[in-house]
Design a protein around this motif. Structure first.
Motif, PDB file in Angstrom:
ATOM      1  N   ALA A  21      33.132  23.435  45.310  1.00  0.00           N
ATOM      2  CA  ALA A  21      34.045  24.386  44.685  1.00  0.00           C
ATOM      3  C   ALA A  21      33.320  25.219  43.641  1.00  0.00           C
ATOM      4  O   ALA A  21      32.377  24.762  43.000  1.00  0.00           O
ATOM      5  CB  ALA A  21      35.205  23.640  44.036  1.00  0.00           C
ATOM      6  N   ALA A  23      33.371  26.195  40.312  1.00  0.00           N
ATOM      7  CA  ALA A  23      34.001  25.720  39.078  1.00  0.00           C
ATOM      8  C   ALA A  23      33.029  25.941  37.924  1.00  0.00           C
ATOM      9  O   ALA A  23      32.291  25.042  37.533  1.00  0.00           O
ATOM     10  CB  ALA A  23      34.375  24.248  39.206  1.00  0.00           C
ATOM     11  N   TYR A  26      33.293  23.490  34.929  1.00  0.00           N
ATOM     12  CA  TYR A  26      33.287  22.058  35.217  1.00  0.00           C
ATOM     13  C   TYR A  26      31.873  21.543  34.937  1.00  0.00           C
ATOM     14  O   TYR A  26      30.894  22.175  35.340  1.00  0.00           O
ATOM     15  CB  TYR A  26      33.688  21.811  36.671  1.00  0.00           C
ATOM     16  CG  TYR A  26      34.120  20.400  36.957  1.00  0.00           C
ATOM     17  CD1 TYR A  26      35.344  19.931  36.528  1.00  0.00           C
ATOM     18  CD2 TYR A  26      33.299  19.536  37.662  1.00  0.00           C
ATOM     19  CE1 TYR A  26      35.748  18.635  36.798  1.00  0.00           C
ATOM     20  CE2 TYR A  26      33.692  18.236  37.936  1.00  0.00           C
ATOM     21  CZ  TYR A  26      34.917  17.797  37.500  1.00  0.00           C
ATOM     22  OH  TYR A  26      35.309  16.511  37.760  1.00  0.00           O
ATOM     23  N   ARG A  30      31.294  20.104  41.789  1.00  0.00           N
ATOM     24  CA  ARG A  30      32.675  19.736  42.115  1.00  0.00           C
ATOM     25  C   ARG A  30      32.927  19.940  43.600  1.00  0.00           C
ATOM     26  O   ARG A  30      32.883  21.058  44.099  1.00  0.00           O
ATOM     27  CB  ARG A  30      33.619  20.631  41.298  1.00  0.00           C
ATOM     28  CG  ARG A  30      35.070  20.425  41.554  1.00  0.00           C
ATOM     29  CD  ARG A  30      35.557  19.286  40.670  1.00  0.00           C
ATOM     30  NE  ARG A  30      37.003  19.195  40.732  1.00  0.00           N
ATOM     31  CZ  ARG A  30      37.626  18.283  41.435  1.00  0.00           C
ATOM     32  NH1 ARG A  30      36.954  17.396  42.131  1.00  0.00           N
ATOM     33  NH2 ARG A  30      38.926  18.239  41.449  1.00  0.00           N
ATOM     34  N   GLU A  32      35.242  20.303  46.785  1.00  0.00           N
ATOM     35  CA  GLU A  32      36.591  20.781  47.029  1.00  0.00           C
ATOM     36  C   GLU A  32      37.376  19.736  47.821  1.00  0.00           C
ATOM     37  O   GLU A  32      36.902  19.240  48.839  1.00  0.00           O
ATOM     38  CB  GLU A  32      36.462  22.076  47.827  1.00  0.00           C
ATOM     39  CG  GLU A  32      37.731  22.715  48.246  1.00  0.00           C
ATOM     40  CD  GLU A  32      37.435  23.949  49.058  1.00  0.00           C
ATOM     41  OE1 GLU A  32      37.725  23.917  50.270  1.00  0.00           O
ATOM     42  OE2 GLU A  32      36.911  24.924  48.503  1.00  0.00           O
ATOM     43  N   SER A  95      41.147  22.303  43.518  1.00  0.00           N
ATOM     44  CA  SER A  95      40.076  23.141  42.999  1.00  0.00           C
ATOM     45  C   SER A  95      40.470  24.587  42.746  1.00  0.00           C
ATOM     46  O   SER A  95      39.830  25.258  41.949  1.00  0.00           O
ATOM     47  CB  SER A  95      38.896  23.141  43.976  1.00  0.00           C
ATOM     48  OG  SER A  95      38.452  21.828  44.215  1.00  0.00           O
ATOM     49  N   TYR A  96      41.483  25.088  43.438  1.00  0.00           N
ATOM     50  CA  TYR A  96      41.812  26.509  43.367  1.00  0.00           C
ATOM     51  C   TYR A  96      43.288  26.723  43.075  1.00  0.00           C
ATOM     52  O   TYR A  96      44.146  26.059  43.657  1.00  0.00           O
ATOM     53  CB  TYR A  96      41.462  27.210  44.680  1.00  0.00           C
ATOM     54  CG  TYR A  96      40.007  27.073  45.049  1.00  0.00           C
ATOM     55  CD1 TYR A  96      39.025  27.751  44.334  1.00  0.00           C
ATOM     56  CD2 TYR A  96      39.608  26.262  46.096  1.00  0.00           C
ATOM     57  CE1 TYR A  96      37.688  27.623  44.654  1.00  0.00           C
ATOM     58  CE2 TYR A  96      38.271  26.129  46.429  1.00  0.00           C
ATOM     59  CZ  TYR A  96      37.315  26.820  45.702  1.00  0.00           C
ATOM     60  OH  TYR A  96      35.989  26.684  46.023  1.00  0.00           O
TER      61      TYR A  96
END
Length: 117
Positions: A21, A23, A26, A30, A32, A95-96
């Motif tokens: 992902a 990010a 973060y 990460r 997803e 994640s989104y």
């Protein structure tokens, strides 16, 4: 940028083929993930109580798959009786934002058949 499992966003994780992902804030890489959440719709209930979660399953999709993905998912759950039920299947991204979808389903649950010995 952002997207959910269908485009060229994120980088491929070589070991599992899962999406990484995007990010920015973060602290580490990460992966997803998505959650399939099955709810039963309870008619004639107050708005906040119209859906009850009956099952949750975490899924990941493979990078590079551009056509629709078919998965066999089994949700062991208790619906509380027999007859017609209205269900809703939510696909929720961890994640989104804005990538979540849901579909309404109708099923008929019958009596359990006796196993013949």
């Amino acid at each position: 940028r952002g997207g959910g499992g269908g485009g060229d966003d994120g980088e491929e994780d070589g070991a599992s083929g899962a999406y990484i992902a995007e990010a920015t804030y973060y602290p580490e890489e990460r992966k997803e993930s998505w959650f399939c959440v099955l709810t039963v719709i309870i008619p004639n209930s107050p708005p906040l109580l119209q859906e009850r979660v009956v099952a949750v399953k975490k899924v990941r999709f493979q990078r590079g798959v551009m056509e629709p993905v078919e998965r066999d998912l089994q949700f062991p759950c208790q619906l509380g009786g027999t007859g017609p039920f209205k269900l809703r299947l939510h696909l929720v991204s961890d994640s989104y934002l804005g990538a979540d979808i849901h579909r309404d389903l109708e099923i008929i649950v019958g009596e359990k058949e006796e196993e013949k010995e």
